[in-house]
Design an enzyme around this catalytic site. Structure first.
Site, mmCIF file in Angstrom:
data_model
loop_
_atom_site.group_PDB
_atom_site.id
_atom_site.type_symbol
_atom_site.label_atom_id
_atom_site.label_comp_id
_atom_site.label_asym_id
_atom_site.label_seq_id
_atom_site.Cartn_x
_atom_site.Cartn_y
_atom_site.Cartn_z
ATOM 1 N N SER A 137 -14.024 -25.649 -0.077
ATOM 2 C CA SER A 137 -12.643 -26.112 -0.003
ATOM 3 C C SER A 137 -11.707 -24.989 -0.388
ATOM 4 O O SER A 137 -12.128 -23.966 -0.920
ATOM 5 C CB SER A 137 -12.430 -27.299 -0.939
ATOM 6 O OG SER A 137 -12.463 -26.853 -2.276
ATOM 7 N N LYS A 138 -10.440 -25.225 -0.108
ATOM 8 C CA LYS A 138 -9.438 -24.214 -0.451
ATOM 9 C C LYS A 138 -9.371 -24.042 -1.969
ATOM 10 O O LYS A 138 -9.189 -22.945 -2.458
ATOM 11 C CB LYS A 138 -8.082 -24.624 0.104
ATOM 12 C CG LYS A 138 -8.011 -24.520 1.614
ATOM 13 C CD LYS A 138 -6.952 -25.435 2.197
ATOM 14 C CE LYS A 138 -7.290 -25.775 3.636
ATOM 15 N NZ LYS A 138 -6.652 -27.011 4.080
#
Ligand code: GLU
Length: 288
Positions: free
Chosen positions: A234-235
């Site tokens: 994920s970011k």
């Protein structure tokens, strides 16, 4: 109404909190392939409602990434930040029907489990509403059963497992759970294909869709990618942006992440031309 409305309208709905990475490409690829395999439409919706998480320019980068990988959308993209009046109107309808109540609870007062309904029958004396919650039907009326096209039959009782959930947050922003339902409904989305982390959100979204008079879309949740430490890519975990210098390898990685064997392809166009029938055969779309 358009009498020739397609029987399949899908969408990819990224949050512009950064560029797409290998994990988000899985969801994009699966939703794109599924729409094309059904001869349906594929829409792009920028979910920039959570403004503190929005990174300036990420929406443009995401569009460039999709185009560079040969994933072209039908219809002009929409931005949630430009649809606020639609959310107000949907909220007002629920409010008029007595389905919304104000909640004064702070995060510290809640344990993290289902919302215990503290403010359901009125705010404690002297308190003011911070957030706004949906009044979830009690008992079996909030049991949602549906078939996920990847994970199979699912059942969740929303009252018991989630409780009355937030539609408008204490910071005044609309909650993801609310706007995603309004948008899917108003955009006539028939099919949602997205990451498996949202499988547990599906029951409450179906419930809310029906309360707003929409038909809940069919759903397919696709696997997530994990980093070497077992965390969802994920970011927040600083997953690197898609490698567009080697677009074919990038596409092949996502394809394998979806559980398919790699195949030889000598161009992006060639990749999609071969992936499409393989996807359609795997998911037996002609039988649905
Ligand atoms: N915007 C959400 C995300 O990026 C996805 C919403 C959805 O597909 O329902 O995780």
């Amino acid at each position: 109404m358009n009498a020739r409305a397609p029987s399949y309208r899908g969408r990819f709905a990224p949050s512009p909190s950064g560029p797409l990475h290998d994990g988000s490409l899985l969801a994009a690829m699966a939703s794109y392939l599924d729409a094309r395999a059904h001869h349906g439409q594929w829409l792009l919706r920028i979910e920039d409602i959570d403004t503190p998480r929005v990174v300036q320019g990420a929406d443009t980068v995401i569009q460039q990434q999709l185009q560079a990988l040969g994933m072209h959308w039908d219809e002009a993209p929409v931005w949630q930040s430009q649809r606020l009046s639609l959310y107000e109107a949907a909220f007002a309808r629920l409010q008029q029907a007595g389905l919304i109540y104000g909640c004064a609870c702070t995060r510290r007062m809640l344990t993290g489990g289902p919302y215990p309904g503290t403010c359901r029958h009125g705010l404690p004396p002297g308190q003011r509403a911070r957030a706004w919650r949906l009044r979830v039907p009690e008992g079996e009326a909030s049991t949602e059963s549906f078939v996920d096209r990847w994970f199979g039959p699912q059942t969740q009782n929303v009252a018991r497992e989630v409780g009355d959930f937030i539609l408008r947050r204490a910071d005044g922003l609309w909650a993801y759970q609310f706007v995603v339902v309004v948008d899917d409904g108003l955009q006539g989305i028939t099919d949602v294909v997205r990451g498996a982390d949202l499988l547990e959100s599906t029951a409450r979204q179906r419930l809310l869709a029906r309360m707003l008079g929409f038909t809940p879309p069919r759903v397919m949740h696709v696997p997530l990618l994990y980093d070497s430490e077992g965390r969802k890519l994920s970011k927040q975990n600083h997953a690197p942006a898609l490698d567009l210098n080697q677009p074919l390898q990038t596409l092949q990685r996502a394809w394998q992440g979806l559980g398919f064997p790699a195949f030889p392809a000598d161009s992006i166009q060639d990749f999609w031309a071969r992936a499409l029938p393989a996807w359609a055969a795997r998911h037996c779309i002609s039988n649905q």
